[in-house]
Write a protein that holds these residues in place. Sequence first.
Motif, mmCIF file in Angstrom:
data_model
loop_
_atom_site.group_PDB
_atom_site.id
_atom_site.type_symbol
_atom_site.label_atom_id
_atom_site.label_comp_id
_atom_site.label_asym_id
_atom_site.label_seq_id
_atom_site.Cartn_x
_atom_site.Cartn_y
_atom_site.Cartn_z
ATOM 1 N N SER A 100 0.835 -1.205 0.000
ATOM 2 C CA SER A 100 0.000 0.000 0.000
ATOM 3 C C SER A 100 0.869 1.254 0.000
ATOM 4 N N LEU A 101 1.998 1.213 0.685
ATOM 5 C CA LEU A 101 2.906 2.350 0.692
ATOM 6 C C LEU A 101 3.552 2.525 -0.679
ATOM 7 N N ARG A 102 3.942 1.410 -1.299
ATOM 8 C CA ARG A 102 4.544 1.499 -2.634
ATOM 9 C C ARG A 102 3.560 2.103 -3.639
ATOM 10 N N ALA A 106 3.837 5.385 -5.914
ATOM 11 C CA ALA A 106 3.647 5.371 -7.371
ATOM 12 C C ALA A 106 2.647 6.437 -7.798
ATOM 13 N N LEU A 107 1.550 6.581 -7.058
ATOM 14 C CA LEU A 107 0.547 7.609 -7.377
ATOM 15 C C LEU A 107 1.150 9.002 -7.281
ATOM 16 N N ASP A 108 1.864 9.260 -6.183
ATOM 17 C CA ASP A 108 2.482 10.575 -6.011
ATOM 18 C C ASP A 108 3.470 10.860 -7.138
ATOM 19 N N ALA A 109 4.222 9.834 -7.544
ATOM 20 C CA ALA A 109 5.246 10.018 -8.579
ATOM 21 C C ALA A 109 4.620 10.362 -9.927
ATOM 22 N N GLN A 162 -5.484 7.118 -2.534
ATOM 23 C CA GLN A 162 -4.484 7.406 -1.504
ATOM 24 C C GLN A 162 -5.081 7.213 -0.103
ATOM 25 N N GLY A 163 -6.329 7.654 0.065
ATOM 26 C CA GLY A 163 -6.981 7.484 1.358
ATOM 27 C C GLY A 163 -7.196 6.021 1.700
#
Length: 201
Positions: A100-102, A106-109, A162-163
């Motif tokens: 979930s952190l990865r 990936a979304l932020d990137a 993200q949430g």
Amino acid sequence: MIDTAPSNEVEKQEVPPALSNREIEIAQALNDLISGRTNIMEIEEAENVVACTGHSISDVIPLLMTDIATTEYCLSPDFSDEEIHDVATTLLYSWSDDISLRQKIALDAIVEYRRPELPKPIVLDPATVTAKPQKATEPEPEANGQRMSLSYLQQLTIAALQGLCANPAFCNQYDDLPGMAAGLALSVESIQLQENACASD
């Protein structure tokens, strides 16, 4: 007497599901990155970064492929090879065994990669300033057409995903998260449209 006749029982072995065409494309782009065939990392740097994850290359590529495919599910258009390279590099340098952190990384990137570039401020050289007005120049076409702004629905979907990724209650529902995020985003957009319709009556 020992029966040497071959047994009819064949050991059942788990056969992994066949990759989709898109998963194959993602895997090829990842292979190019790890093999040093991009302008992002040389092969020695790629090998060192993978080694720092504590996993072998054969283990890391399927994990990266899943992370990217899951993230891509919520967005449009599909990632370009350059975007896959950028997101995968970010994941490798910020490696976590927490899926979930990865996927949040990936979304932020990808959001950062696709954020439109702000125009650079114009700095005037006093020596070149004259009294005559300068003819306005036409705006140049955007150099990188793949850096595009996200629609409101896409931004809602990313925020929802993200949430959900950050919520421990959904830690065992990785495969369902993209669909849940898309559903949440559509619900929010629908509610807002209804409220706007009521306000205009």
